[in-house]
Scaffold this active site. Structure first.
Site, mmCIF file in Angstrom:
data_model
loop_
_atom_site.group_PDB
_atom_site.id
_atom_site.type_symbol
_atom_site.label_atom_id
_atom_site.label_comp_id
_atom_site.label_asym_id
_atom_site.label_seq_id
_atom_site.Cartn_x
_atom_site.Cartn_y
_atom_site.Cartn_z
ATOM 1 N N LYS A 30 -9.027 -78.479 48.351
ATOM 2 C CA LYS A 30 -9.015 -77.997 47.037
ATOM 3 C C LYS A 30 -9.588 -76.511 47.100
ATOM 4 C CE LYS A 30 -13.022 -80.222 45.458
ATOM 5 N NZ LYS A 30 -13.629 -81.526 44.872
ATOM 6 N N ARG A 58 -16.549 -88.576 33.971
ATOM 7 C CA ARG A 58 -15.761 -87.171 33.836
ATOM 8 C C ARG A 58 -14.297 -87.708 34.020
ATOM 9 N NH1 ARG A 58 -16.515 -83.195 39.221
ATOM 10 N NH2 ARG A 58 -15.064 -84.941 39.928
ATOM 11 N N TYR A 60 -29.725 -49.965 40.098
ATOM 12 C CA TYR A 60 -30.126 -50.110 38.816
ATOM 13 C C TYR A 60 -31.141 -50.416 38.477
ATOM 14 C CZ TYR A 60 -24.634 -49.343 38.237
ATOM 15 O OH TYR A 60 -23.656 -48.871 38.384
ATOM 16 N N MET A 94 -21.843 -54.254 41.456
ATOM 17 C CA MET A 94 -20.660 -54.799 41.722
ATOM 18 C C MET A 94 -19.727 -54.798 43.159
ATOM 19 S SD MET A 94 -17.303 -53.828 39.549
ATOM 20 C CE MET A 94 -17.937 -54.030 38.082
HETATM 21 C C1 LIG Z 1 -14.208 -82.491 45.597
HETATM 22 C C2 LIG Z 1 -14.018 -83.824 45.680
HETATM 23 C C3 LIG Z 1 -14.188 -84.554 46.766
HETATM 24 C C4 LIG Z 1 -14.889 -83.837 48.135
HETATM 25 O O1 LIG Z 1 -16.436 -83.790 47.856
HETATM 26 P P1 LIG Z 1 -17.436 -83.260 49.066
HETATM 27 O O2 LIG Z 1 -18.798 -83.416 48.472
HETATM 28 O O3 LIG Z 1 -17.130 -81.697 49.311
HETATM 29 O O4 LIG Z 1 -17.203 -83.889 50.167
HETATM 30 C C5 LIG Z 1 -13.890 -85.749 46.986
HETATM 31 N N1 LIG Z 1 -13.599 -86.664 45.988
HETATM 32 C C6 LIG Z 1 -13.292 -85.809 44.652
HETATM 33 C C7 LIG Z 1 -12.794 -86.706 43.511
HETATM 34 C C8 LIG Z 1 -13.739 -84.416 44.743
HETATM 35 O O5 LIG Z 1 -13.486 -83.954 43.467
#
Ligand SMILES: *Cc1c(COP(=O)(O)O)cnc(C)c1O
Length: 356
Positions: free
Chosen positions: A35, A124, A249, A297
């Site tokens: 992801k 969640r 800055y 930036m």
């Molecule tokens: C992101 C995620 C993972 C992976 O988690 P890591 O800590 O990066 O290994 C696994 N299961 C779900 C549901 C996630 O959202």
């Protein structure tokens, strides 16, 4: 010439993947999590490589990420972990994506194999309903997998993981039949060897990219992994400033002595946290050196007093290793008051990626 880029080692990703596979054991399949553009490592290239390593499953967050992988020839099963069935429309079938269902009311709308997520206490995503209700809702539907996600899996002073596992087992026992895939574990439970939570599939992300959590009162970790990503920027300008010179800055930094400074082509628009202002470090000529004044930036000023040999066009390392000197996402996160996941995902899209 690129001013700021990341170098991703697909070989390191492959080695990390094998380390997780060895820790999980031969009975357990792996679903690497790609992801968020593979935590900024490049979802397409990372997925291709993981497929070569034998991954039969990959996990993404939303339907668009799944379609993107399919359009680039990824053939493994793809689980979409954080979207709605409605959002996918025809894409589930057209792109052969597998939805995670979080709401019993969505089940009648799913006509492809799906995984059901149970909220066992994280509060969640996932279904939070009575076991009998869940069992009735899935009966006669193409339920292929059941999963949950832990809230505190690195914290062995908390009973939450054990409680979540017990809740998961209760739901599982109530189902009319055992689904093909049973999965609960991200990186942490694998790293800390919580075998009872492996099921027959684990979902590692963090470890594949070369990171593990420290854990709290946790058993010794099993995984030896290495960060797969290095982040570099080029020096745009070098100059000598006098004692008392103000830098950047807000004049947040004032030179305590005559100094040689360098201005590098990376700022918070590239993802370098602004909170590193006057606090963070980079590696220049093999040595850690200070960020002077505000991260702006597009550019950041660093101390180059120790490195007269460096000049415009030379590279420095924001995250990575030069010889003995190392800065990883965890070290940056600590200084910036955030978490390492956020440092990696925060490297912005304008930072070019090269595979080494
Ligand atoms: C992101 C995620 C993972 C992976 O988690 P890591 O800590 O990066 O290994 C696994 N299961 C779900 C549901 C996630 O959202």
């Amino acid at each position: 010439m690129k001013r700021c880029w990341v170098e991703v080692s697909l070989d390191a990703i492959a080695r990390n993947y094998r380390a997780v596979r060895d820790a999980a054991g031969p009975e357990v399949a792996l679903m690497p999590v790609v992801k968020a553009d593979a935590y900024r490592h490049g979802a397409v290239e990372v997925s291709w490589r993981l497929e070569q390593e034998g991954a039969q499953w990959l996990a993404v967050s939303n339907v668009e990420e799944g379609i993107h992988l399919r359009r680039h020839g990824v053939r493994a099963r793809i689980l979409v972990m954080a979207d709605t069935v409605a959002a996918g429309g025809n894409a589930w079938r057209e792109y052969r994506l597998t939805p995670v269902v979080h709401d019993l009311l969505e089940i009648p709308r799913v006509s492809v194999p799906y995984h059901l997520k149970i909220d066992t206490g994280m509060g969640r995503l996932g279904v939070r309903a009575a076991c009998e209700q869940i069992a009735r809702a899935v009966a006669g539907t193409p339920l292929e997998g059941i999963m949950t996600h832990f809230a505190s899996s690195a914290d062995y002073e908390s009973a939450q993981t054990a409680e979540q596992m017990a809740e998961f087992e209760r739901v599982l026992a109530a189902l009319p039949e055992r689904p093909r895939w049973i999965h609960q574990s991200s990186t942490n439970p694998v790293h800390f060897g919580r075998r009872a939570a492996f099921g027959n599939l684990v979902r590692p992300g963090y470890a594949v990219y070369g990171y593990v959590s420290k854990g709290r009162s946790a058993p010794e970790g099993l995984l030896r992994v290495e960060p797969a990503l290095a982040w570099k920027a080029r020096i745009l300008l070098v100059k000598d400033v006098e004692e008392g010179a103000r830098i950047g800055y807000g004049a947040m930094f004032r030179a305590p002595r005559a100094m040689r400074i360098g201005v590098i082509g990376a700022g918070y628009a590239d993802g370098l946290p602004h909170r590193l202002s006057n606090k963070g470090q980079v590696i220049a000529a093999g040595k850690k050196t200070a960020i002077l004044g505000a991260v702006s930036m597009d550019v950041t000023t660093i101390d180059l007093s120790h490195a007269p040999q460096l000049g415009p066009g030379d590279a420095v390392t924001l995250l990575g290793r030069e010889g003995e000197a190392q800065i990883d996402a965890t070290a940056i996160a600590r200084l910036a008051g955030t978490i390492s996941y956020s440092v990696l995902c925060g490297i912005s899209a304008r930072v070019e990626r090269v595979f080494v």
